[in-house]
Design a protein around this motif. Sequence first.
Motif, short mmCIF file in Angstrom:
data_model
loop_
_atom_site.label_atom_id
_atom_site.label_comp_id
_atom_site.label_asym_id
_atom_site.label_seq_id
_atom_site.Cartn_x
_atom_site.Cartn_y
_atom_site.Cartn_z
N ASP A 70 0.82 -1.15 0.11
CA ASP A 70 0.05 0.06 -0.26
C ASP A 70 0.99 1.26 0.15
O ASP A 70 0.57 2.16 -0.57
N ALA A 71 2.00 1.27 0.85
CA ALA A 71 2.94 2.49 0.71
C ALA A 71 3.89 2.50 -0.37
O ALA A 71 4.57 3.40 -0.52
N GLY A 72 3.68 1.53 -1.36
CA GLY A 72 4.73 1.66 -2.46
C GLY A 72 6.16 1.47 -2.39
O GLY A 72 6.91 2.33 -3.20
N LEU A 73 6.51 0.89 -1.35
CA LEU A 73 7.90 0.87 -0.72
C LEU A 73 8.82 0.28 -1.79
O LEU A 73 10.04 0.44 -1.88
N ASP A 74 8.40 -0.86 -2.59
CA ASP A 74 9.09 -1.45 -3.53
C ASP A 74 9.93 -0.30 -4.58
O ASP A 74 10.91 -0.61 -4.98
N ASP A 75 9.24 0.93 -4.79
CA ASP A 75 10.06 1.72 -5.69
C ASP A 75 11.20 2.22 -5.04
O ASP A 75 11.97 2.75 -6.04
#
Length: 156
Positions: free
Chosen positions: A95-100
Amino acid sequence: MNDGATVSRFLPDEHATLQLGAEWAASLTAPLVVYLLGDLGAGKTTFTRGLLKALGHQGAVKSPTYALVESYPLAALSVHHFDLYRFTSPEEWEDAGLDDLFTQESVCLIEWPQQGGAFTPAADLTIALTHADNGRNCTVTALTPQGRKSLQAWLN
């Protein structure tokens, strides 16, 4: 996979923890994923502070407990310091998009990685800090070839 490379040190005080981070900075290369393991107050952010100061970061280094991640774009690489302590479910990672933030130019330091479950990228290294004898024990373990390369560079 465990490459079997483990190094342990006793850190008698906060200064020694800062110094250990600073020592590692001289040999740090990206990409790298590091799990910072230890109880509250074990020295995970202190270690990170020593590392970042040695890499040339001039500002404050605070725990990312509430922000989830603090990013430090530096000359040679970017360091992303994650703290997943407050996650209530692993899906919060996605949900936080941390993979980016996981790129070829980044070193990612992750506190409380288990809170991200299967979403948390696998570690190249673990740095475990535990309270002991009025100081800390620090155990660094390489888990991948990239982790072993980083650990060997640090030791040399």
